[in-house]
Design an enzyme around this catalytic site. Structure first.
Site, mmCIF file in Angstrom:
data_model
loop_
_atom_site.group_PDB
_atom_site.id
_atom_site.type_symbol
_atom_site.label_atom_id
_atom_site.label_comp_id
_atom_site.label_asym_id
_atom_site.label_seq_id
_atom_site.Cartn_x
_atom_site.Cartn_y
_atom_site.Cartn_z
ATOM 1 N N SER A 252 1.117 -1.689 1.391
ATOM 2 C CA SER A 252 -0.199 -1.693 2.017
ATOM 3 C C SER A 252 -0.171 -1.382 3.513
ATOM 4 O O SER A 252 -1.215 -1.134 4.105
ATOM 5 C CB SER A 252 -0.862 -3.064 1.813
ATOM 6 O OG SER A 252 -1.072 -3.328 0.434
ATOM 7 N N GLU B 82 -5.780 0.656 -4.604
ATOM 8 C CA GLU B 82 -6.706 1.042 -3.520
ATOM 9 C C GLU B 82 -6.754 -0.029 -2.437
ATOM 10 O O GLU B 82 -7.823 -0.318 -1.882
ATOM 11 C CB GLU B 82 -8.103 1.296 -4.085
ATOM 12 C CG GLU B 82 -8.885 2.364 -3.360
ATOM 13 C CD GLU B 82 -8.490 3.771 -3.784
ATOM 14 O OE1 GLU B 82 -8.989 4.727 -3.200
ATOM 15 O OE2 GLU B 82 -7.670 3.910 -4.711
ATOM 16 N N GLU C 164 -5.679 -8.945 -1.406
ATOM 17 C CA GLU C 164 -5.316 -9.675 -0.196
ATOM 18 C C GLU C 164 -5.675 -8.845 1.041
ATOM 19 O O GLU C 164 -6.183 -9.372 2.044
ATOM 20 C CB GLU C 164 -3.818 -10.002 -0.212
ATOM 21 C CG GLU C 164 -3.415 -11.093 -1.212
ATOM 22 C CD GLU C 164 -3.572 -10.677 -2.661
ATOM 23 O OE1 GLU C 164 -3.893 -11.550 -3.492
ATOM 24 O OE2 GLU C 164 -3.387 -9.477 -2.972
ATOM 25 N N GLU D 176 -13.558 3.981 1.615
ATOM 26 C CA GLU D 176 -14.788 3.265 1.283
ATOM 27 C C GLU D 176 -15.319 3.733 -0.065
ATOM 28 O O GLU D 176 -15.639 2.918 -0.944
ATOM 29 C CB GLU D 176 -15.821 3.462 2.392
ATOM 30 C CG GLU D 176 -15.439 2.783 3.705
ATOM 31 C CD GLU D 176 -16.419 3.051 4.832
ATOM 32 O OE1 GLU D 176 -17.532 3.523 4.551
ATOM 33 O OE2 GLU D 176 -16.060 2.789 5.995
#
Length: 385
Positions: A129, A362, A366, A239
């Site tokens: 991430s 995606e 967390e 988004e």
């Protein structure tokens, strides 16, 4: 939320496609881990790959709520089909928002028809991430970029002809995100798909490792006109990506609920349909309540996305809640079905295997919580108006 008459007909057409062509074959294809070529071709014919691409590049660009509902319908039939067009849409949106005129004209018409498939390459084998820590580098050499590095968990990598590659064009930049750019990379020499990753669910659609070994692309491959803007561009692109994942999760949750409601009316125990037993009825009531809340949050995020304002808070909330809801509903569906929920002769076990992907994909949940709280602080809390 209001859809136009044309948008309603699009959602209805996809719903009919799912009921007539997808659901009857999804279980067999999924268990065989077979690529759904015929179904993908039908999606191209129906214009699904171009729903996020407006004129003059596409035939019909729809609102984000309509796009979300189409994604939900596809995932209700088989989540892999919705995944097959997720990254494609993010790349199209990135080019629409930030691409040069030449990039838009070169790629968007072919992306709209599905003639050209696209995917995005963010995650790296040692990174996860932390996208600012990526190691893939594109070094300038004359009028070209020379790319070296590796990406992993790239969906549709073998069948995509265009990769939106997040890479470092200035590894020494401080802060780190200022050195990150997006390159639009075609399958040039030096780009190789090295392996397909085995998965718990999300079958039929490949997730791969992609290696860039001295791959050369022209300077015109840079998305937009300036280096160092790729991180911000991708965050905005994600988004719509997170709304798409939320819609996929909602579709899986809806399928699990609808199968459970039907089964609970057909299956009898102790002389009555099992829904009349309070323990089963409670599960169904909870499933319906959570599914309704998830769908409303999904559509709220989709509407915000079309408002022109930042929607990372809303998209993050939708992705977080819808994915967790899908996992909860899939588990409750197993409880409602009892032993049959664990059987590969029913679809319930597939929903249970597909649901976790939306929790970790995606951007893990967390990470979503980090995004949400950061935006809450920046915006001064929630807007209740």
């Amino acid at each position: 939320m209001r859809l136009s008459a044309e948008e309603k007909s699009i959602v209805e057409a996809v719903r009919d496609f799912v009921d007539r062509e997808v659901r009857p074959v999804a279980r067999e294809l999924e268990h065989a881990d077979a690529y759904p070529g015929e179904l993908i071709d039908r999606m191209k014919e129906m214009g699904v790959y171009g729903l996020a691409i407006p004129e003059p590049y596409g035939e019909v660009g729809v609102s984000t709520p309509c796009y979300a509902l189409v994604t939900e319908e596809l995932a209700r039939g088989w989540m892999s089909l919705a995944g097959a067009m997720g990254g494609h849409t993010v790349v199209a949106k990135l080019i629409l928002a930030y691409g040069t005129r030449e990039q838009k004209e070169a790629y968007l018409p072919r992306l709209a028809t599905g003639e050209l498939r696209a995917t995005m390459a963010l995650t790296e084998p040692g990174g996860g991430s932390d996208l600012q820590a990526i190691r893939t580098v594109a070094a300038r050499e004359g009028g070209e970029y020379v790319i070296d590095g590796a990406k992993t968990w790239i969906s549709n990598a073998r069948r995509s002809g265009l990769i939106a590659l997040l890479c470092k064009t200035d590894p020494a930049a401080v802060p780190r995100h200022k050195g990150i750019s997006i390159l639009l990379v075609e399958k040039v020499p030096g780009v190789s798909v090295t392996s397909d990753l085995p998965k718990l669910g999300y079958k039929g659609v490949e997730s791969c490792e992609v290696v860039f070994d001295g791959a050369r692309v022209p300077r015109s491959a840079l998305l937009g006109e300036r280096e160092g803007e790729g991180f911000a561009q991708m965050m905005r692109g994600l988004e719509i990506g997170r709304i798409q994942v939320a819609a996929r999760a909602t579709g899986v949750a809806r399928a699990a609920f609808e199968d459970s409601l039907a089964y609970a009316q057909q299956r009898e125990s102790f002389g009555k349909p099992i829904w009349k037993h309070q323990s089963v009825g409670n599960h169904l009531a909870d499933m319906a309540t959570r599914l309704t809340a998830a769908r409303r949050l999904l559509l709220h995020a989709a509407e915000r996305c079309d408002s022109g304002e930042r929607s990372d808070l809303e998209a993050g909330m939708a992705k977080l809640f819808c994915s967790e809801t899908a996992m909860e509903i899939a588990l409750m569906a197993i409880r409602v079905h009892g032993g049959y929920g664990y059987s590969t002769e029913f679809d319930i076990e597939r929903y249970f295997r597909d649901a976790p992907l939306m929790i970790v994909g995606e951007g893990t949940n967390e990470i979503q919580r980090n995004v949400i709280v950061r935006q809450l602080v920046e915006r001064g809390g929630l807007d209740y108006s």
